[in-house]
Write an enzyme that holds these catalytic residues in place. Structure first.
Site, short mmCIF file in Angstrom:
data_model
loop_
_atom_site.label_atom_id
_atom_site.label_comp_id
_atom_site.label_asym_id
_atom_site.label_seq_id
_atom_site.Cartn_x
_atom_site.Cartn_y
_atom_site.Cartn_z
N ASP A 61 14.72 74.27 -17.60
CA ASP A 61 14.32 75.60 -17.12
C ASP A 61 13.42 76.62 -17.87
OD1 ASP A 61 15.90 75.00 -14.97
OD2 ASP A 61 17.79 75.44 -16.06
N GLU A 62 12.55 76.15 -18.64
CA GLU A 62 11.81 77.08 -19.43
C GLU A 62 10.63 77.50 -18.67
OE1 GLU A 62 12.14 73.53 -19.85
OE2 GLU A 62 13.15 73.09 -21.85
N LYS A 88 8.48 75.27 -16.56
CA LYS A 88 7.60 74.39 -16.54
C LYS A 88 6.87 74.53 -15.00
CE LYS A 88 10.95 71.43 -16.79
NZ LYS A 88 12.19 72.40 -17.43
N ASN A 138 17.95 66.69 -9.46
CA ASN A 138 18.52 67.76 -10.76
C ASN A 138 17.78 68.78 -11.12
OD1 ASN A 138 17.15 65.66 -11.88
ND2 ASN A 138 18.47 65.35 -13.60
N ALA A 139 16.26 68.60 -10.92
CA ALA A 139 15.38 69.41 -11.38
C ALA A 139 15.42 70.72 -10.51
CB ALA A 139 13.95 68.73 -11.72
N GLY A 140 14.83 71.86 -10.85
CA GLY A 140 14.55 73.00 -9.94
C GLY A 140 13.53 73.58 -10.46
N HIS A 141 12.34 73.45 -9.92
CA HIS A 141 10.98 74.13 -10.45
C HIS A 141 10.62 75.31 -9.65
CE1 HIS A 141 10.08 70.26 -12.98
NE2 HIS A 141 11.30 70.90 -13.33
N GLN A 183 13.63 68.69 -16.36
CA GLN A 183 14.71 68.89 -17.57
C GLN A 183 13.91 69.52 -18.77
OE1 GLN A 183 15.34 65.72 -15.63
NE2 GLN A 183 15.89 67.13 -14.27
N THR A 218 20.94 64.17 -19.62
CA THR A 218 20.64 63.52 -18.32
C THR A 218 20.36 61.96 -18.48
OG1 THR A 218 19.39 63.86 -16.41
CG2 THR A 218 18.01 64.20 -18.35
N THR A 231 21.48 74.69 -8.84
CA THR A 231 23.11 74.78 -8.51
C THR A 231 23.45 76.21 -8.30
OG1 THR A 231 23.63 74.90 -10.84
CG2 THR A 231 23.63 72.59 -9.41
N ARG A 272 23.49 80.26 -16.25
CA ARG A 272 23.09 79.81 -17.22
C ARG A 272 23.62 80.32 -18.89
NH1 ARG A 272 16.90 79.65 -15.21
NH2 ARG A 272 17.09 78.11 -13.79
P1 GDP Z 1 11.58 75.03 -14.76
O1 GDP Z 1 12.84 74.26 -14.24
O2 GDP Z 1 11.04 74.62 -16.20
O3 GDP Z 1 10.32 75.00 -13.89
O4 GDP Z 1 12.17 76.60 -14.62
P2 GDP Z 1 13.10 77.27 -13.32
O5 GDP Z 1 12.22 77.47 -12.42
O6 GDP Z 1 14.25 76.29 -13.29
O7 GDP Z 1 13.56 78.67 -14.29
C1 GDP Z 1 12.46 79.53 -14.55
C2 GDP Z 1 12.73 80.66 -13.94
O8 GDP Z 1 12.02 81.74 -14.60
C3 GDP Z 1 12.17 80.80 -12.60
O9 GDP Z 1 13.24 81.74 -11.86
C4 GDP Z 1 10.80 81.63 -12.74
O10 GDP Z 1 10.31 81.96 -11.59
C5 GDP Z 1 11.24 82.56 -13.92
N1 GDP Z 1 9.89 82.71 -14.79
C6 GDP Z 1 9.10 81.81 -15.17
N2 GDP Z 1 8.18 82.42 -16.06
C7 GDP Z 1 8.75 83.67 -16.24
C8 GDP Z 1 8.15 84.82 -17.09
O11 GDP Z 1 7.15 84.52 -17.76
N3 GDP Z 1 8.91 85.82 -17.14
C9 GDP Z 1 10.22 86.20 -16.15
N4 GDP Z 1 10.75 87.08 -15.91
N5 GDP Z 1 10.32 85.09 -15.24
C10 GDP Z 1 9.67 83.97 -15.27
P1 IMO Z 2 14.74 71.42 -14.77
O1 IMO Z 2 13.69 70.39 -14.51
C1 IMO Z 2 18.46 72.69 -16.57
C2 IMO Z 2 21.75 69.53 -16.94
C3 IMO Z 2 22.67 69.37 -16.06
C4 IMO Z 2 23.69 68.93 -16.89
C5 IMO Z 2 23.18 67.60 -17.47
C6 IMO Z 2 23.19 66.54 -16.74
O2 IMO Z 2 14.82 72.43 -13.75
O3 IMO Z 2 14.50 72.14 -16.10
P2 IMO Z 2 22.22 65.23 -14.17
O4 IMO Z 2 22.35 66.25 -12.91
O5 IMO Z 2 21.25 65.00 -14.84
O6 IMO Z 2 23.74 64.44 -14.37
O7 IMO Z 2 22.93 66.65 -15.55
O8 IMO Z 2 21.56 68.09 -17.56
N1 IMO Z 2 20.21 69.60 -16.02
C7 IMO Z 2 19.54 70.59 -16.31
N2 IMO Z 2 19.45 71.71 -16.84
N3 IMO Z 2 17.17 72.28 -16.02
C8 IMO Z 2 17.16 71.02 -15.44
O9 IMO Z 2 15.90 70.49 -14.90
C9 IMO Z 2 18.27 70.05 -15.50
N4 IMO Z 2 18.56 68.86 -14.90
C10 IMO Z 2 19.61 68.70 -15.32
O10 IMO Z 2 23.10 70.90 -15.76
O11 IMO Z 2 24.20 69.61 -17.92
MG MG Z 3 14.61 74.46 -13.37
#
Ligand code: GDP
Ligand code: IMO
Ligand code: MG
Length: 422
Positions: free
Chosen positions: A13-14, A16, A38-41, A223, A238, A300, A304
């Site tokens: 969840d950085e 990406k 499991n990913a959510g981008h 992840q 994972t 989910t 966090r």
């Molecule tokens: P990913 O799994 O690495 O693609 O990241 P996620 O989508 O799960 O989580 C990142 C969250 O931060 C999302 O809600 C994005 O819309 C948000 N986001 C991404 N870059 C920034 C940023 O620079 N500032 C803020 N405030 N939110 C951001």
């Molecule tokens: P993105 O791509 C953050 C975590 C779960 C759990 C562990 C194992 O959005 O960054 P799993 O479903 O793989 O058996 O879960 O890994 N996890 C993540 N945490 N971002 C993710 O993906 C994740 N995918 C799995 O919360 O702790």
């Molecule tokens: Mg994510």
């Protein structure tokens, strides 16, 4: 042309998705190489918010080919939901989305086992997303799995039934849980019919031919590196290789083809699910980070856990992946903090180190922090790195110094345009 890689360097969840979407414009092909739903981008374009789980984040760029590599595990049900969302938004993808035949399928019984196994673990649970990831990769390495290419074979149903029968025996090992298998199976087979209409390819040939033809390829990680099956905080990880090594076996390319390795780092740190997190904050600052950063899981919805940035952890993941440049995300979330801390070292049972101990799960680790003055102003209107407040520049420079590699971009908001590029 080399394959550039985007990876999360923390616990996922950085941000990406946002960075892949931004950079995709400069590439011909975007490929997911591991993980699954499991990913959510999250990608925000104008007023629209999209969350992708299986589909590569290059899908919103009209000219880009998107490949789901052999290293990915696919749940047809989640995938069809994603396809429906794209259709609803009028985004044409059918000619641009390709799925490797060697990618493994997540069966309803994989999710069933995931849920039963987590329930049985009680307090020791991994905090899995319950998407069936672990059991599917277990079947892959156990040489039992069903692959996308099997859908095209005449005896697909028999193969499915044979694997399901094994799963039903296995499930007896666990206490009973609620799971409507019949309904899930019905949905799964309906979705298989839809998936069948997509382009199945021998992904390794497709990607290597593209490289040979001089196309620019971007590999999208899911992840984070601390969730890597080998090097993460095992067993709270994972089930795939989330580091750059995973690109080679997740797409079928040689290590010599890897070009830039772009590491995505949140300006602080988060983790969802169970497991160690040395710089976690259980105080008002942690709560403030969660609130301002909207730190709730994109897959989910779980809150966090939040904390300060952790340099030993990042030096470790930079080393593992041979990261060549860093993108800092969510710097704006720190706008209202008078003091920002950086975990520079660990005190491990009285010894100061910047290396991760073998068992980060049990040893007495306390982070040693350095404090930095915050900028206490909004980054909303900042459009260049030079335009950042001095304290923000100092914070970023200090991180760059600690990492020993360049920071090439800074994200200051979730939208596409909120990106400061060097
Ligand atoms: P990913 O799994 O690495 O693609 O990241 P996620 O989508 O799960 O989580 C990142 C969250 O931060 C999302 O809600 C994005 O819309 C948000 N986001 C991404 N870059 C920034 C940023 O620079 N500032 C803020 N405030 N939110 C951001
Ligand atoms: P993105 O791509 C953050 C975590 C779960 C759990 C562990 C194992 O959005 O960054 P799993 O479903 O793989 O058996 O879960 O890994 N996890 C993540 N945490 N971002 C993710 O993906 C994740 N995918 C799995 O919360 O702790
Ligand atoms: Mg994510």
């Amino acid at each position: 042309m080399a394959v550039d890689v985007i990876l999360g360097l923390q616990w996922g969840d950085e941000g990406k998705g946002k960075i892949v979407d931004y950079l995709a414009d400069k590439y011909d092909m975007v490929c997911r190489f591991q993980g699954g739903p499991n990913a959510g981008h999250t990608i925000i374009i104008g007023t629209n918010k999209y969350v992708l789980h299986t589909i590569p984040s290059g899908i919103f760029r009209q000219k880009i080919t998107n490949v789901i590599g052999n290293g990915v595990v696919i749940d047809p049900i989640t995938m069809v939901r994603e396809l429906d969302n794209l259709d609803k938004e009028g985004i044409e993808f059918r000619s641009r989305l390709f799925i490797a035949r060697k990618a493994h399928l997540i069966l309803p019984t994989h999710r069933y086992i995931d849920a039963a196994s987590e329930a049985a673990k009680g307090k020791q649970k991994i905090g899995s997303t319950l998407k069936g990831i672990g059991p599917t990769y277990m079947d892959k390495t156990g040489r039992n799995g069903l692959r996308v290419g099997d859908i095209e074979t005449a005896d697909f149903k028999e193969k499915y039934e044979a694997l399901k029968a094994k799963h039903m025996d296995f499930i007896k090992l666990y206490p009973e849980i609620d799971f409507d298998l019949a309904a899930e199976e019905q949905k799964w087979f309906d979705c298989i019919e839809i998936i069948k209409e997509l382009n199945f390819v021998d992904g390794e040939y497709m990607v290597n031919k593209a490289i040979k033809a001089g196309k620019k390829v971007l590999a999208e990680g899911a992840q984070g590196s601390m969730l890597d099956i080998d090097f993460g905080t095992y067993p709270f990880v994972t089930s795939s290789n989330t580091i750059s090594a995973g690109v080679c076996n997740g797409l079928g390319i040689a290590p010599s083809q890897i070009g830039e390795v772009i590491g995505i780092v949140k300006a602080y740190c988060t983790r969802v699910g169970s497991g160690p997190f040395p710089t976690q904050l259980d105080d008002a600052d942690g709560e403030k980070l969660r609130k301002i950063g909207s730190e709730f899981g994109a897959t989910t919805g779980r809150p966090r856990r939040c904390g300060w940035i952790d340099i030993p952890q990042l030096l470790y993941t930079i080393m593992l992946s041979g990261v060549t440049q860093i993108v800092i995300t969510k710097l704006d979330v720190l706008d209202e903090f008078e003091t920002i801390k950086v975990g520079t070292h660990y005190d491990v049972n009285g010894e100061v180190t910047n290396e991760l101990p073998y068992d980060i799960n049990v040893s007495g680790i306390s982070p040693i922090y350095e404090s930095h003055k915050g900028w206490s102003s909004s980054l909303e209107d900042v459009t260049t790195i030079d335009g950042l407040p001095q304290e923000a520049k100092d914070y970023v420079s200090e991180l760059e110094r600690q990492f020993g590699i360049p920071i090439s971009m800074i994200s200051t908001g979730p939208e596409r345009r909120k990106l400061l590029v060097k």
